[in-house]
Design a protein around this motif. Sequence first.
Motif, short mmCIF file in Angstrom:
data_model
loop_
_atom_site.label_atom_id
_atom_site.label_comp_id
_atom_site.label_asym_id
_atom_site.label_seq_id
_atom_site.Cartn_x
_atom_site.Cartn_y
_atom_site.Cartn_z
N HIS A 151 0.83 -1.21 0.00
CA HIS A 151 0.00 0.00 0.00
C HIS A 151 0.86 1.26 0.00
N LEU A 152 0.31 2.29 -0.62
CA LEU A 152 1.09 3.49 -0.90
C LEU A 152 0.74 4.62 0.07
N PHE A 153 1.78 5.25 0.59
CA PHE A 153 1.59 6.35 1.53
C PHE A 153 2.51 7.51 1.18
N ALA A 154 2.11 8.71 1.55
CA ALA A 154 3.02 9.85 1.41
C ALA A 154 4.19 9.61 2.35
N GLU A 155 5.37 10.10 1.95
CA GLU A 155 6.53 9.93 2.83
C GLU A 155 6.28 10.58 4.16
N GLY A 156 6.58 9.84 5.23
CA GLY A 156 6.41 10.39 6.57
C GLY A 156 5.01 10.23 7.13
N ALA A 157 4.06 9.82 6.30
CA ALA A 157 2.70 9.67 6.80
C ALA A 157 2.58 8.40 7.64
N PRO A 158 1.73 8.40 8.68
CA PRO A 158 1.52 7.15 9.44
C PRO A 158 0.81 6.13 8.55
N ARG A 159 1.05 4.87 8.84
CA ARG A 159 0.47 3.80 8.01
C ARG A 159 -0.90 3.44 8.58
N LYS A 160 -1.91 4.12 8.14
CA LYS A 160 -3.25 3.85 8.67
C LYS A 160 -4.26 3.83 7.54
N PHE A 161 -5.43 3.40 7.88
CA PHE A 161 -6.52 3.30 6.94
C PHE A 161 -6.77 4.64 6.26
N ASP A 162 -6.85 5.68 7.05
CA ASP A 162 -7.26 6.97 6.47
C ASP A 162 -6.11 7.72 5.81
N THR A 163 -4.88 7.21 5.94
CA THR A 163 -3.78 7.85 5.20
C THR A 163 -3.35 7.00 4.02
N ASP A 164 -4.06 5.89 3.80
CA ASP A 164 -3.75 4.97 2.69
C ASP A 164 -4.10 5.66 1.38
N GLN A 165 -3.13 5.74 0.46
CA GLN A 165 -3.35 6.49 -0.78
C GLN A 165 -3.42 5.60 -2.03
N GLY A 166 -3.46 4.31 -1.83
CA GLY A 166 -3.54 3.44 -3.02
C GLY A 166 -2.75 2.17 -2.81
#
Lengths: 977, 96, 186
Positions: free
Chosen positions: A901-916
Amino acid sequence: MTRLAGGLIDRSQTLNFTFDGQRYHGHAGDTLASALLANGVRLMGRSFKYHRPRGVLSAGSEEPNALVELRTGARREPNTRATTVELFDGLEARSQNRWPSLGFDALAVNDLLSPFFTAGFYYKTFMWPKAFWEKLYEPVIRRAAGLGRLSMQADPDVYDKGFLHCDLLVIGGGAAGLAAALTAARSGARVILADEDFRLGGRLLSETRTLDGAQASDWISALEAEFESLPNIRVMRRTTVFGVYDHGIYGAVESVSDHLPEVSGRVRQTLWRITAKRAVLAAGATERPIAFADNDRPGIMLAGAMRAYANRWAACPSETVAVFTNNDDGHHTARDLAAKGVQIAAVIDARPEAKARGDYRLIAGGMVTGSRGRLGLKSIEVQANGRSESIECGALGVSGGWNPNVHLFSHHRGRPVWNEPLQAFLPGEDGPVGLIPAGAAAGHFSTADALRSGARAAQRAMDELGIAASLPDLPRAEEADYTVAPVFHVPGKKRAWVDFQNDVTVKDIKLAHAENMRPVEHLKRYTTLGMATDQGKTSNVTGLAVMAELTGRSIPKIGTTIFRPPYTPVTLSVLGGGDTGRHFRPRRLTPTHHWAEAQGAVFVEVGQWMRAQYFPRPGETHWRHSVDREARAVRGAVGLCDVTTLGKIDVQGADAGEFLNRLYCNMMATLKVGRVRYGLMLREDGFAYDDGTCARLAEDHCVVTTTTANAGLVYRNMEFARQCLWPELDVQLISTTDAWAQIAVAGPKSRALLARIVDRFDLSNEAFPFMACTELTVCDGLRARLFRISFSGELAYEIAVPARYGHALIERLMELGADLGATPYGTEALGVLRIEKGHAAGPELNGQATALMVGLGSMVSQKKDSVGAVMSRREGLAGDRRRLVGLRPVDPAGNVVSGSHLFAEGAPRKFDTDQGWTTSACYSPHVGSMIGLGFLENGDERLGEVIVAANPLEGESSRLRVVPAHFVDPEGARLRE
Amino acid sequence: MLITHPLLGLRDAQEFTYLGDARLIDRPAPSAPDAEAAFCDYVFLRDNPAGVHRELWYHEHGDRSWLVVTRDTVTHEVLGAELARNVALARTRCSK
Amino acid sequence: MSDLRPITALGAALPRLASFGALEIRENGGLALASMALRRGTVEPTPFGLALPGPGRWIAGQGVAALWTGLDQWMIEAEGRAELDFAAELKQLAPGCSVTEQTDGWVAFEIVSRAGTGPIDALLSKLVNVDLADFGPGCATRTGLEHMSCFVIRRSEAHIAVLGARSSAGSLWHALETAAKRLEER
């Protein structure tokens, strides 16, 4: 003497067998149970919970106690009723549920701890301390629980299946069933007669009562001969009809060679699916015992079973027996056994008005209140007229009345109905359509009644089918009335067993009542009464009677649980129908399969297809060596790949173009003859579901391709559209997937190679541009079709010939292309090439993606309707900002993992920060690193950004750069050269 | 289960694939003003009666015809079956 | 004529043939097949003089035959013409119909009994859920056979043909062979 005179056994055939390692012998016609009794063996098993010593209770498939383990090695099978095992020479059987031996079972300590193991004990015990549950209690209970042991090896036996159709299925070959079969067979109807036993006759085989003054077996033999001579009746012995399904479909298992010594490869059992216009349920009745204190000792059995052992099998558990009964039938046991020289210690009849039927001691108005003899009955306690006495005997026959076998009648949720005079449940009015109960199963207990009832049931069935059937002459038979006193258990302090297999006692039922588990469904589940493999055949009614007594209500008010298939246990292997391993399901091979095999290809299963995955060359030690080489060969020279598996659908008719216009989201009606177009199909809910090509060979003739996986689904949907949505369109469809071998010829040298096989056809870019198609001939006259389409992004074509020539064609192409570097490539390289090109495929079009997400939003035409077009424009989908992008690891040696799963750098790995997520990944020889495709929130606006792909399940993550999805030739120049 | 195919007689239900409510034949008009709402109902909403139900079955391992089968979902009794094509044609004639 | 050599559906140079007791199973590699579907407004043709059969039926002519495969749709068979473009020939005889080549879409196994209908019926009862009382000569159906979709044609009392997808020829042969062998066992 436990072997008597007479019986239906063949003493000329002596059979050797072992039980718990001890050698014994019996005769043809014996069951394991009868042979053991004849050898003086009464102890046959240990009960489930308390490990109490048990003997055989019955003589049929209702047996709850004598469960044995048969055979050895991989064929070893647990929980077989000794009463239904046909003895054969060399049979090896072992008792179960005891350690170290049947005579001394250490777990009998459970019996002493029984106050802790009452009904529902697991709701109240083993709760504290909490941590102990997982560490101690559960593992210990798990080891001690269960009945029987598996071999833990694959079942090596062979199973089969078949289909039969008939006018009348007669279930049960006793008096009623035989009369029914005779009636229907003589009328010319197609009849199937099935009985679970290895002989026809049912209870007639166990009784001494005559038919027309002669032995019952004489009449049975005459019928068997007549059935043999008639072509319209099929007699199936050893066949249990185990379930009633919809519309007259019955499931049956035929035991084909269970009774024969093992022969490798021979069919063991056959599953039959019988479609019957009508059926007669002549399943007979099962005797029930009377519960009393310590009523479960080896040697205590049903009175009818004791009689069957004596009459049919010439076996008796002891020289001295007693009988405890509440009806006249128990007396027959005393009479028949006395006639064979067995000592009758007494007949204890609970009815004070009972009369003796022979020369034996009768204790009228008496009850058995206890027993002695842990490993085998020694004596019973009897109370009568205020006095009690101890009577010595090695066996006790108990008759508490008879229960019609209504089981199959309730398979469609029909409830049986209580009959007060018979003190039993009878089939109700709401049984399965077309199933007619007869004989004892319908409450007709006398032989004469059973015969008449069977004949009439068949006549009624024939009448309903419009077939004239006359009642046959039936033999004269006994017509005794059946009177039974409602005595189900003897009150007392000590434990009295109701369900022998699950070790449920009257005490447990009282406990259930005290804890308010009173409705029958609660009683059943709280105590597990009736939940063993015998489905409570000898215990259900007794359990209801005890609860009725406790609640002060009548038995019918307590109700009854109903029965589900299977009637008796069915092995899973036979339900599987026979094919295992490689033949479990069909395999589909491509036209070049044998050629690829000869090249040493490694194959992969793609649905039912076998596809070449890659073609390793000598010296290549890892699949990457092969796959990288194949992908390079396509981009640098020319590669050949069998793509026959992609669905091909022939679409013809005046309205073919218009029809396809409504199925594809993009414009298709405007496709010109001689051209191919890429097409995307949506589901009606707006999501993309399949892509492929459409080639127009003529004004009224198109060939549609689909993905391999969706070929069947797309065809089905197209037929739905054709027949149900737009039936006014003139369009016809047929699948041609198998008919044409289709080979992709891809790479810069592909034109040169094809030029060597086409017959006088101009392949130049001007004459045959990108996305052209044609019918032509190749190799001097073979009809073929050529499509200039590309999955790889290189100059490429697909050539189709009738499938029988696919093998020869690829051989010819390899031969003629040797100097060009022609290379076969498989599904792996195919995948690498399309990922490098950025071509969406199954992992992208997974049912969660829209055309917009895949970058094909503009393909959804606004100018015409198509399936899914309207819904594709709804807010939820139109507003989804995820877009397909390419992904490259920032570190060239880095990994790209599909599914991460893809996240912005530095973002926490959570459901609502999941970007794809990453949809596809591979090593790209072209790029020189791992690459991937994925859906990323606003991906089209984030090119160049570095994001993080996380794989938390394996604790990995990597930094990826967002790039355009096309890693190779983004302008598409190579395609068009 | 057995299905009475209007042209072929009694057939094993295992030859068929089940789709669902025969309402699926009534695809909304895509150009109507409330098309999106109508399509939402069409795609997502379904009656689920305990009793007589008209439903679509596809004779996949047979003649590839779509049938509208009338079946009681409680007793499984099949009350009849007709070619879906005929049902659909009757609709188009009515709506014209 | 092209010098490309065809292979059979089972991947060999020659069609397979095997006997199991009274039954003989022969791969019919020479059978040409073409599908013919009526277009709107077209009158039912009579290609090769065949009167096209109704639902569930099969009709034989001179070296050709036809079976009903769907509403307004038939499969036309032609013995021995698999190497030719039979569909093109049929198209000439059925103008106004959608004709599609099907020869290599199928593998055809002819099953003949030397002992009358008994072995044929016994074999069918192991393979397909078809009421044999309604499956005499001239009947044809498409149904499930060991998870494959197959045509079964009753050519005569003692002769049936089973047509399955060419790609699963191996699995179909295995199913037929296994059932035939087991009949021998009994």
